[in-house]
Design a protein around this motif. Sequence first.
Motif, PDB file in Angstrom:
ATOM      1  N   ARG A 175      -3.384   6.688   0.093  1.00 23.99           N
ATOM      2  CA  ARG A 175      -4.590   6.673  -0.739  1.00 23.99           C
ATOM      3  C   ARG A 175      -5.776   6.111   0.032  1.00 23.99           C
ATOM      4  N   GLU A 176      -5.482   5.412   1.096  1.00 23.62           N
ATOM      5  CA  GLU A 176      -6.528   4.938   2.004  1.00 23.62           C
ATOM      6  C   GLU A 176      -6.147   5.369   3.407  1.00 23.62           C
ATOM      7  N   VAL A 201      -2.286  -2.500  14.398  1.00 23.22           N
ATOM      8  CA  VAL A 201      -3.743  -2.501  14.600  1.00 23.22           C
ATOM      9  C   VAL A 201      -4.052  -2.171  16.058  1.00 23.22           C
ATOM     10  N   THR A 233      -1.452   2.315  -0.240  1.00 27.52           N
ATOM     11  CA  THR A 233      -2.235   1.556   0.747  1.00 27.52           C
ATOM     12  C   THR A 233      -1.285   0.846   1.696  1.00 27.52           C
ATOM     13  N   ARG A 234      -1.835   0.341   2.789  1.00 26.26           N
ATOM     14  CA  ARG A 234      -0.999  -0.272   3.812  1.00 26.26           C
ATOM     15  C   ARG A 234      -1.610  -1.537   4.388  1.00 26.26           C
ATOM     16  N   ASP A 235      -0.760  -2.490   4.710  1.00 27.74           N
ATOM     17  CA  ASP A 235      -1.139  -3.575   5.603  1.00 27.74           C
ATOM     18  C   ASP A 235      -0.837  -3.102   7.009  1.00 27.74           C
ATOM     19  N   PHE A 236      -1.687  -3.495   7.956  1.00 30.02           N
ATOM     20  CA  PHE A 236      -1.397  -3.186   9.348  1.00 30.02           C
ATOM     21  C   PHE A 236      -1.117  -4.470  10.118  1.00 30.02           C
ATOM     22  N   SER A 237       0.044  -4.507  10.749  1.00 30.71           N
ATOM     23  CA  SER A 237       0.441  -5.668  11.543  1.00 30.71           C
ATOM     24  C   SER A 237      -0.328  -5.665  12.856  1.00 30.71           C
ATOM     25  N   PRO A 238      -0.289  -6.784  13.592  1.00 26.69           N
ATOM     26  CA  PRO A 238      -0.985  -6.828  14.887  1.00 26.69           C
ATOM     27  C   PRO A 238      -0.630  -5.644  15.800  1.00 26.69           C
ATOM     28  N   PRO A 271       3.613 -11.177  -4.423  1.00 25.69           N
ATOM     29  CA  PRO A 271       2.469 -10.389  -3.955  1.00 25.69           C
ATOM     30  C   PRO A 271       2.869  -9.002  -3.470  1.00 25.69           C
ATOM     31  N   SER A 272       2.000  -8.034  -3.740  1.00 26.97           N
ATOM     32  CA  SER A 272       2.227  -6.664  -3.281  1.00 26.97           C
ATOM     33  C   SER A 272       0.862  -6.005  -3.126  1.00 26.97           C
ATOM     34  N   ILE A 273       0.862  -4.799  -2.599  1.00 26.71           N
ATOM     35  CA  ILE A 273      -0.399  -4.074  -2.463  1.00 26.71           C
ATOM     36  C   ILE A 273      -0.321  -2.777  -3.259  1.00 26.71           C
ATOM     37  N   PRO A 274      -1.464  -2.209  -3.629  1.00 28.27           N
ATOM     38  CA  PRO A 274      -1.437  -0.982  -4.449  1.00 28.27           C
ATOM     39  C   PRO A 274      -0.704   0.142  -3.720  1.00 28.27           C
TER      40      PRO A 274
END
Lengths: 574, 574
Positions: free
Chosen positions: B263-264, B19, B11-16, B5-8
């Motif tokens: 990009r986001e 956030v 873009t980013r995932d934000f950890s706790p 799994p990966s993200i585009p």
Amino acid sequence: MAQKPSIPKGTRDFSPVEVSKRNYIMSIMRSHFEKFGYQPIETPTFENSETLMGKYGEEGDRLIFKILNSGEYLGDFNRLILIYLETIYLTILNELSKGIHEINTQNELLDKYVKAMLSRKFIQEIINHINKDRSEFRIYNFYSKSLIKAISNEITSIRSSEYIREEFLRQILEECEECDPRENIRVKNFVEKVAKDTYGRWFSNIEAKDLTKQISEKALRYDLTVPFARYVVQHQNEIEFPFKRYQIQPVWRADRPQKGRFREFFQCDADVVGSTSLWQEVELVQLYDSVFATLGLNGVTIKINNRKILSGIAEVIGASDKLIDFTVALDKLDKIGEEGVKKEMLEKGIAETALEKVQPLFHFSGSIEEKLDKLSAMLSSSEEGMKGIEELRFICENVMNLGLQKANLDLDVTLARGLNYYTGAIFEVSAPEGVAMGSIGGGGRYDDLTGIFDPKSKLSGVGISFGLDRIYLVLEELNLFPETVSVSTEVLFFNLGESQALEAMKAITVLRKNNIKAEMYPDAAKEDKQFKHAQRRAIPYIVKGIEGDRFSVKHLVTGEAFMVSVEDLIGRLK
Amino acid sequence: MAQKPSIPKGTRDFSPVEVSKRNYIMSIMRSHFEKFGYQPIETPTFENSETLMGKYGEEGDRLIFKILNSGEYLGDFNRLILIYLETIYLTILNELSKGIHEINTQNELLDKYVKAMLSRKFIQEIINHINKDRSEFRIYNFYSKSLIKAISNEITSIRSSEYIREEFLRQILEECEECDPRENIRVKNFVEKVAKDTYGRWFSNIEAKDLTKQISEKALRYDLTVPFARYVVQHQNEIEFPFKRYQIQPVWRADRPQKGRFREFFQCDADVVGSTSLWQEVELVQLYDSVFATLGLNGVTIKINNRKILSGIAEVIGASDKLIDFTVALDKLDKIGEEGVKKEMLEKGIAETALEKVQPLFHFSGSIEEKLDKLSAMLSSSEEGMKGIEELRFICENVMNLGLQKANLDLDVTLARGLNYYTGAIFEVSAPEGVAMGSIGGGGRYDDLTGIFDPKSKLSGVGISFGLDRIYLVLEELNLFPETVSVSTEVLFFNLGESQALEAMKAITVLRKNNIKAEMYPDAAKEDKQFKHAQRRAIPYIVKGIEGDRFSVKHLVTGEAFMVSVEDLIGRLK
């Protein structure tokens, strides 16, 4: 350049009051989530398509919003044309090969038209075909000419597929008129059938997936669960398990918009992953109760069931392979009654004697304990069913021991949401009686949350979701939003000309430093206009005069008027 | 089914923790926005394409993320093929008509290939062409054959446009070899030129817009200003003006991702619409100061300029038509020095004598007042320039009278962002000295915010924006996030087996009712494992034993251990 502005169907603008009310609900959720140890994460608005596609069933795939590849996607356009023409060609070839032995008629040779029109690859296909059986050659030729014409028409006229189908049919039939009369009727019938069938399926047969992949590699988040699973697998080395996370973000579905169903809406999810402890189910029931109690929403019912109980029932009645049929029928109990349900089950092939074994389900009332006892008697022969009862007993007993604030807990054996993924507990929350609003929350346990992304990482998860939009509507209907939620500016200073404006701004600067929402009307407009502005914005206090260091204040609702210093005004407004 | 799994990209995932820190910044912004009378609105993630397209320039249009029409967009596919083939054809026809008199060579007649391949519409075009001048017929025929081959190759091979261009060229040249030798070289050169030119522009010439419209009607929000303008026009009858709104939502841009450019990303905007009062500019400077002071970010510089001053300067030096050239050059002052800037201006056609008039700009220092005086002397002949000075003087004087908490205000005549839309004040905020981070905010006034959607509604707007990602990085670098921001659970109760677990959960239930973040380790795991869990999650207190109604508590950092009742624990943790 001027356009009548609008927004896409199924989406919404939120006004200041609406944003404030939504934030009120979300901030209560957030604070309870954190009190229960859930930590926030956020994931990107769009994921790689392969992350989402195939996770929500065929219907889901269709409802996922896809994003066009950015920049120069025209470079890929050749591929699309190829796929398109090839699909048309192969579909027809396939139909012809099916019917090839039904008919045999004289026809011209494959001429230059075809060679020009059909590409090398297509021609190769034809030659392969011809080599198999020379007799196919003639019939092929006949159709390929019509095909050429049809394609040629198609790409040169902006026409609906309906029109093209008819046109193609017409052309083929015209050619038939020129055929050997003895063959005429037979050819005509066959051609009509093939053409209708084939062209009728043209557009539905072409795999949208194949085309879509060429021009789209990203898609909008469809729910929060799949991105969460992706997050867990991708970041598994950074995460301390069990991992309790909450996530409040919008999701998008290309559903047909209707009352209360939107194409963009928020999901509010709390999930734990990495532990099978049933204390989490206990806690999630408490979490529901806790959030709804704080929202002032009394009398919600948290319904609970367990997939293992449903499986157990199906097993006992000898219909393990008919779990869905069975639950769909059972779910209709309050609509079609005992006899209706039994009739439907019998129709689905469940034996009459089997139904006797679950007779108590049709009059399933009493306390949770009584219901569990009835189930125990009923499912004693099913290991899985008994496991489900044991799980439910643990959860319900402990919830009761710990006590709920305002919500009711109920065991509902007809509750069967998410059977495609839930493996243990199933939750659903219904609005208080008297509010026509279906479920305002739901959730359950899924034993293998992360396997779709990593077969080695089969982490069990359990979670619940809050239906923000519906909760909003319920609070609105029951008038439960505190009045303070949407109070914005507390005091408006009139702009009485440049000499006084600076004094007003000085006072406002002090008020703001004391956390009081204050502002000045920006223009030195007529007093009446400024007055109306305060009224329309429901600003309670206005300052309509300054004398030295004292301000002439009026409360617009009570009419109370007084002169105060800034300090006194702060005291009064704080 | 398993996927890594990966993200585009972009873009980013934000950890706790991330956030929490982001929410900390945004909640401070939100509270100040509201204190200043700005009200929140939210607009949909995607807008109708026509709302966004054409509002951000050509580059912007390209960077807007488009959403594929949902459902059966294949029905429109015919149109795409048509547009595609037609564009290719017309482009080539156009090139040929330009060069048609340059060359004349013998060639075969238009044969069946062409008739079959080219549609009726194309043929009609050819015939029209031929009717104009019979001599064109021959040359046309020559190219159309090559064209057919090329198109035919193209749609049947999955090739890059580069390959197709070369292939086409090769084929044409092959045909040339068969030509009358006397014409050979001439033909060859001409053909080579036309083919190169034409095919080189094939893909860039095809109007992406035309194709895109067929398959996409919605696009992701590119900024918050255009949706705000759309909101204002659409809801103008519900809105009380002047309307002060803030909006904190993500936007999307298909920019090439790079360090610090995503990009986001979130935009945090506060704007007022419907008043030209300069008090709003004053207030916005205060708002910047207020937010950054509360974030503990001392020493930011709020730079201010006015588009009218830039216009005035350009007017004075007789280069009103060279405003952009002039400001671009001026902006390089600190990089290439006075001589460099002058050289560039001279190159752009600005007269040497003119430059003398703005000589002071090259040594532009001193207090704001001194700078304004210098500008006054310089721009006395420009009405617009003097208007700009007057505006700036009003804003700066009043800001100074009201006082700033921690920020510096500076007049920067080289500040020239957003010249395409800003008409008055221009703002930019730079991070404190020593932090390498460019601007962390910007804004300005645009006299006609809503005209793009309603020519009758020419509302003036002024607004500022905060750069969330950069502010985050600055706070991180300067260690300005309060430690409490990312504190999640305060106390973890060990799970010491089912008999004690219920007691633990009872205590936790009480703690949570007192707003203390508490949880129990869900499984009765080894004590060591539970201990490590608390450590890894940085939970400060653990409860590792229960005796009657007293709990054995330990602080994991200080090592302090004690026995307390639930009530005492509440007192200690509150």
